[in-house]
Design an enzyme around this catalytic site. Structure first.
Site, mmCIF file in Angstrom:
data_model
loop_
_atom_site.group_PDB
_atom_site.id
_atom_site.type_symbol
_atom_site.label_atom_id
_atom_site.label_comp_id
_atom_site.label_asym_id
_atom_site.label_seq_id
_atom_site.Cartn_x
_atom_site.Cartn_y
_atom_site.Cartn_z
ATOM 1 C CB SER A 97 46.272 39.412 42.739
ATOM 2 O OG SER A 97 47.540 38.818 42.639
ATOM 3 C CE LYS A 172 50.672 40.285 41.346
ATOM 4 N NZ LYS A 172 49.963 39.019 41.463
ATOM 5 C CE LYS A 240 42.212 39.620 39.751
ATOM 6 N NZ LYS A 240 43.242 39.893 40.793
#
Length: 295
Positions: A97, A172, A240
């Site tokens: 990701s 995502k 993150k």
């Protein structure tokens, strides 16, 4: 025909993907700097490689499961990276990701090196990988995304081509916004139920099928109630991803006030030393002088 697959990155997520690929008959070669993680997959039937280049040389498809765009770049284009060993036309599937813009640059560099690139981040975590029920959102050329499916069908039950390189990573980030907000909302509701004296463990069943229902409610409210903090993900990884969503929002001038609050809570918990804990540890945010400490 048996798929020859290299796996670069054998952490919690990569290890689960690798386990599933071996169990479904794929020929897996694995590389990770953590040799113990590699050995766990070797014990299940994979082969170990001394470098990412060596793993790629033995494979037709390379799966990456890593933590940042910088690490992905090193793993692919570094001195002993995938590009040094991969045959022309090798398909790289990045299941990490990372930032959509970084992904576009990586895909371009891969093409310049005669390699193909698909970004295919995931939702569902290690538990879903182990039973082949991940949700994957893919970005890349149509023919490459179709080719990637021949490997990814072993780990996924939902696979959608979202557009060109970077589109999977953008999707995502949207997924993580929805998950982050849902985790925090369920944790907050759990604490309210506990403080109000309601049997919170019964709430998932009571709300099943209603508009408030969700996979996170069903899985995590019981864990929140029990302070079950076993690790299937990490709070700092959510930081993150929410940072990435906020970066994207700044580029698109999109207002995201709820995401900002959610990100701050995750940052606070990380600063308190809980970054390596599962999302279940969001309950620690609601600790106070009058709250019983459990566990």
């Amino acid at each position: 025909m048996t798929n020859r697959v290299a796996l670069i990155g054998a952490g919690a997520m990569g290890g689960a993907i690798g386990t599933r690929l071996v169990e479904t008959g794929n020929q897996l070669t694995v590389f990770d700097l953590d040799r113990a993680k590699v050995q766990e997959l070797v014990d299940k039937g994979a082969k170990a490689a001394a470098s990412a280049a060596e793993a790629a040389a033995a494979s037709d498809t390379v799966i990456l499961s890593l933590n940042s765009a910088r690490i992905v770049h090193i793993a692919v284009f570094g001195e002993t990276g995938v590009a040094k060993g991969a045959k022309p036309g090798t398909l790289i599937i990045d299941m990490s990701s990372i930032d959509p813009e970084a992904t576009k640059a990586l895909a371009k560099e891969a093409e310049e090196n005669g390699l193909r690139w698909v970004d295919s981040p995931l939702s569902g975590g290690a538990p879903k990988a182990l039973i082949g029920e991940l949700t994957l959102m893919a970005g890349g050329k149509e023919e490459d995304v179709a080719a990637a499916y021949e490997v990814l069908k072993h780990v996924a039950s939902n696979y959608t081509h979202m557009g060109p390189a970077g589109a999977g990573q953008t999707t995502k980030l949207i997924n993580q916004v929805l998950c982050g907000l849902n985790f925090l909302a369920v944790a907050e509701a759990t604490q309210l139920a506990l403080d109000a004296g309601v049997d919170a463990a019964k709430i998932p069943q009571a709300l099943r099928g209603g508009r408030a229902d969700s996979a996170i409610l069903q899985e995590y409210m019981p864990r929140f109630v029990a302070r079950d903090y076993r690790r299937t993900g990490r709070i700092d990884n959510m930081v993150k991803d929410l940072n990435g969503a906020q970066d994207l929002a700044r580029r698109t001038n999109t207002a995201m006030p709820l995401t900002a609050t959610c990100a701050e809570v995750h940052r606070m918990l990380t600063a308190a030393g809980l970054g390596g804990e599962d999302q279940a540890a969001l309950m620690e945010y609601f600790r106070g002088p009058n709250k019983e400490i459990i566990g």
